[in-house]
Design a protein around this motif. Sequence first.
Motif, short mmCIF file in Angstrom:
data_model
loop_
_atom_site.label_atom_id
_atom_site.label_comp_id
_atom_site.label_asym_id
_atom_site.label_seq_id
_atom_site.Cartn_x
_atom_site.Cartn_y
_atom_site.Cartn_z
N GLN A 107 0.85 -1.19 0.00
CA GLN A 107 0.00 0.00 0.00
C GLN A 107 0.89 1.24 0.00
O GLN A 107 1.07 1.90 1.03
N PRO A 108 1.46 1.57 -1.15
CA PRO A 108 2.42 2.67 -1.20
C PRO A 108 1.82 4.06 -0.97
O PRO A 108 2.55 5.00 -0.70
N VAL A 109 0.49 4.19 -1.11
CA VAL A 109 -0.16 5.48 -0.84
C VAL A 109 -0.93 5.36 0.47
O VAL A 109 -1.86 4.56 0.57
N VAL A 110 -0.51 6.13 1.46
CA VAL A 110 -1.16 6.06 2.76
C VAL A 110 -1.45 7.48 3.25
O VAL A 110 -0.64 8.39 3.06
N MET A 111 -2.61 7.64 3.82
CA MET A 111 -3.04 8.94 4.32
C MET A 111 -3.45 8.80 5.78
O MET A 111 -4.31 7.98 6.12
N PHE A 112 -2.83 9.57 6.64
CA PHE A 112 -3.24 9.64 8.05
C PHE A 112 -4.28 10.74 8.14
O PHE A 112 -4.00 11.92 7.83
N ALA A 113 -5.49 10.36 8.54
CA ALA A 113 -6.64 11.25 8.33
C ALA A 113 -7.56 11.26 9.55
O ALA A 113 -7.32 10.56 10.55
N LEU A 114 -8.60 12.08 9.43
CA LEU A 114 -9.73 12.07 10.36
C LEU A 114 -10.96 11.65 9.57
O LEU A 114 -11.09 11.97 8.39
N GLU A 115 -11.87 10.94 10.21
CA GLU A 115 -13.00 10.34 9.48
C GLU A 115 -13.86 11.37 8.77
O GLU A 115 -14.26 11.17 7.63
N TRP A 116 -14.15 12.51 9.42
CA TRP A 116 -15.13 13.43 8.86
C TRP A 116 -14.57 14.81 8.57
O TRP A 116 -15.31 15.76 8.39
#
Length: 499
Positions: free
Chosen positions: A382-391
């Motif tokens: 999974q070379p594209v990863v985003m650390f995010a918030l759900e909303w």
Amino acid sequence: MSDIYTSILDTIGNTPIVRLARLSPAGIELYAKLEAFNPLGSVKDRLALGVIEAAERDGRLKPGQTVIEATSGNTGIGLAMVCARKGYPLVIVMAESFSVERRKLMRFLGAQVVLTPASEKGTGMVEKARELAATHGWFWTRQFENEANADIHSRTTAREILKAFGETGPDYFVTGAGTGGTLKGIARVLRAERPATQIVVAEPENTPMLASGIRQQYKSDGTPAESHPLFRPHPMMGWAPDFIPQLTADAIDTGLIDVIQPVGGSESLRLARELARQEGIFCGITGGATLAAALEVAKTAQQGSRILFMVPDTGERYLSTPLFESIEQEMNAAEKEISNSTPLCRFGVPTSQPAVAAAVAIEPAPDSARDFVEQAIKDPEQPVVMFALEWCEFCWAARRFLRDLGVAFRSVDLDSVPMQANGLGGDIRKVLHSVTGQRTIPQIFIGGAHIGGAVDLLDLHDRGELVTLLGKAGVAPAGDPTITARSYLPKWLAARSAT
């Protein structure tokens, strides 16, 4: 509301009649029949229930059979509700010129929406519905000539009016022609039981199909054979398609119409806004149009006359139309002046309160969080990863863009319930800050390299650099590489960026 209903369909009808206070001319009583109080917000909820249940009774509609209709939107929304509750698949055919809000509402309710070119007008969408119904064996509701459309208004809407106005009835009843169902169904009851009531039908002044006396040509099944020669485009969605519906022609032929009142598009838009601003009644363009017709009637009506006009729907499905074109999204000068009259929470002005967060020491994150981040960033699968918030709006913008670009990615949602367990999400944010120097979310990595947040991702694409970067990580986008990435930003940010 004290009643408990077994179905949303039981809430259709019994809509209120409201007397206008500020817009009524002196000596005239103006009353609005507010059909937006139906569960899906328009008079067409009645039609939808009427035609489906009539077809169930006579066996034309079989259990599980697909329903199809050609509509400008409100009938489709009502049908989507009825079909959802009763378990019928629904396909709607709609000309592309009608508001996008209506398409989204129908799709939200589970319907499929097939668009036809605006150049083919209403007759084009009717013919497409006919073709699809014949090809696939679907049940076509045929709202423009289906007697069940008029029947439900005779049974419900007309009775509600008679109950409200008592023995004499209103002096005038004003409606648009539309499909003809509301007109025919109500007018025939009023003509029979309150013959003194004058029936006034409004139509766009630039499209005087009814007033012209030029008859519509029909096929043997009652559908239009061609466009009416006097049709012109107008803003009243749901009124005056490019033909006179058979139900409307029936009302004309049986003498149910006393007055045909032309109304202008600009005046209809203006009065829809005035209904909202002076009476608190939120309606669509046709509500303003019937009010315009009612006000014309009032000019020659006797003092004390009671004029009832139909308000067919709510204004929320017109946000992308000229009805809202003068309504700003951002603060205008007067609103900015109000904001600037006090010191707190103003744009472009430093806060007068101390930045408490800056004084809080950030404790080191535990090794488990560091290991998690390192493994996620370096995962070759999974070379594209985003650390995010759900909303978060920015996270949603990045997700939507990557999906439309056809890029598989992993979204680590730090505020999700699993990530909040034992404070892991918060610990990961500390690690991300130490790695990137950034406190904001989202933070996006491609092939182990940090590229920044949502805006950075979108700008990379618009500069033509993202596809190359993805290629180096072994990722080939499967979507349209020509999309404009910054169009995915939240509208409020896009508007501020443009100024």
